[in-house]
Design an enzyme around this catalytic site. Structure first.
Site, PDB file in Angstrom:
ATOM      1  N   CYS A   1       0.829  -1.208   0.000  1.00  0.00           N
ATOM      2  CA  CYS A   1       0.000   0.000   0.000  1.00  0.00           C
ATOM      3  C   CYS A   1       0.869   1.267   0.000  1.00  0.00           C
ATOM      4  O   CYS A   1       1.461   1.597  -1.020  1.00  0.00           O
ATOM      5  CB  CYS A   1      -0.994  -0.032   1.151  1.00  0.00           C
ATOM      6  SG  CYS A   1      -2.287   1.234   0.994  1.00  0.00           S
TER       7      CYS A   1
ATOM      8  N   HIS B   1      -3.894  -5.041   0.177  1.00  0.00           N
ATOM      9  CA  HIS B   1      -3.592  -5.371   1.578  1.00  0.00           C
ATOM     10  C   HIS B   1      -3.604  -6.885   1.818  1.00  0.00           C
ATOM     11  O   HIS B   1      -4.494  -7.412   2.489  1.00  0.00           O
ATOM     12  CB  HIS B   1      -4.580  -4.676   2.519  1.00  0.00           C
ATOM     13  CG  HIS B   1      -4.342  -3.213   2.657  1.00  0.00           C
ATOM     14  ND1 HIS B   1      -3.494  -2.681   3.607  1.00  0.00           N
ATOM     15  CD2 HIS B   1      -4.805  -2.172   1.935  1.00  0.00           C
ATOM     16  CE1 HIS B   1      -3.456  -1.373   3.478  1.00  0.00           C
ATOM     17  NE2 HIS B   1      -4.247  -1.028   2.470  1.00  0.00           N
TER      18      HIS B   1
ATOM     19  N   GLU C   1      -1.881  -8.528   3.805  1.00  0.00           N
ATOM     20  CA  GLU C   1      -1.643  -8.872   5.217  1.00  0.00           C
ATOM     21  C   GLU C   1      -2.944  -9.149   5.976  1.00  0.00           C
ATOM     22  O   GLU C   1      -2.959  -9.934   6.928  1.00  0.00           O
ATOM     23  CB  GLU C   1      -0.848  -7.750   5.902  1.00  0.00           C
ATOM     24  CG  GLU C   1      -1.632  -6.553   6.395  1.00  0.00           C
ATOM     25  CD  GLU C   1      -2.144  -5.632   5.298  1.00  0.00           C
ATOM     26  OE1 GLU C   1      -3.016  -4.789   5.585  1.00  0.00           O
ATOM     27  OE2 GLU C   1      -1.666  -5.732   4.148  1.00  0.00           O
TER      28      GLU C   1
END
Length: 259
Positions: free
Chosen positions: A116, A224, A226
């Site tokens: 990001c 994203h 994660e």
């Protein structure tokens, strides 16, 4: 065997009358549980506090670097434009830490995953620019996060990305397309020299890049991974590939040090 270690540069946040060096839990947890590496937070200092050799001292003690997302944006002064209230907030100490850390990690051949804000920092660090408020540009989708009190909704997997024909991410993510959770209002503008586009959304916004000629894993993604790294297959595969590269680098250091 002990886990390999990665560095995650912190953001600065003002809370309770203090300036804190902090990083969102979701990045550290994904590193630990999906990549199986131990994350360590690097304080974000202003440029005049970083001494000669300090970045190398950090990198000599870790086996990989992950650049996380953040609420702040990269200062446009770093790519020749002016700051403004609409494009903020900014975090100059984060910029002064992440950008040189990115450059030095590439010079050291240390595995790098930039997420990001991280992909934007990677592009700026190598000489590129950013496009701001991209949802207002003709023909662009609205890439901003949905408004919700539920984090699962805000980070929902809702956008399709399309890999470039020669993309190395096809093998990593397991296909020529993938669904991701991209939530941002600025993106790569002018691509930095030395970066190759790996994936885009249907409106042409760059969603992934790799570093040309990198000596190790060096990937930036605008989404994203994660957040769903333990349950979503493409997200998990990306973190596993990063973790494998970090362990390979750690093993090569051990072999070199044993000579």
């Amino acid at each position: 065997m002990t886990r390999a270690i990665i560095a995650i540069p912190a953001d600065t946040r003002e809370m309770d009358g203090y300036v804190w060096h902090a990083s969102p839990d979701q990045y550290a947890t994904a590193a630990l549980k999906a990549a199986d590496v131990l994350p360590m937070i690097v304080p974000a200092f202003a440029s005049d506090l970083w001494g000669d050799g300090d970045m190398d001292a950090v990198l000599n003690r870790v086996d990989g670097v992950m650049i996380s997302g953040a609420r702040s944006n990269v200062s446009p002064t770093l790519y020749g434009e002016a700051e403004n209230a609409e494009n903020g907030p900014y975090d100059p100490a984060r910029d002064a830490t992440s950008l040189p850390l990115i450059r030095r990690s590439l010079e050291h051949g240390i595995p790098l995953l930039a997420i990001c804000r991280g992909i934007q920092e990677l592009n700026v660090a190598l000489g590129g620019t950013l496009a701001t408020e991209i949802q207002d540009l003709p023909g662009n989708l609205d890439h901003r996060r949905p408004e919700s009190d539920d984090a699962d909704v805000r980070f929902g997997i809702r956008q399709e990305i399309f890999m470039e024909p020669d993309s190395c991410l096809i093998g990593v993510l397991g296909g020529e397309t993938a669904k991701v959770n991209s939530l941002h209002r600025q993106a790569i503008g002018e691509l930095a020299p030395g970066l190759s586009v790996e994936a885009r959304t249907e409106d042409g916004v760059i969603e992934a890049v790799t570093v040309d000629g990198a000596r190790a894993f060096a990937v930036g993604v605008q989404w994203h991974p994660e957040y769903w790294a333990q349950s979503d297959n493409p997200s998990k595969r990306l973190f596993e590939a990063f973790g494998d590269a970090v362990r390979d680098h750690a093993a090569s250091k051990r072999r070199w040090n044993s000579i």
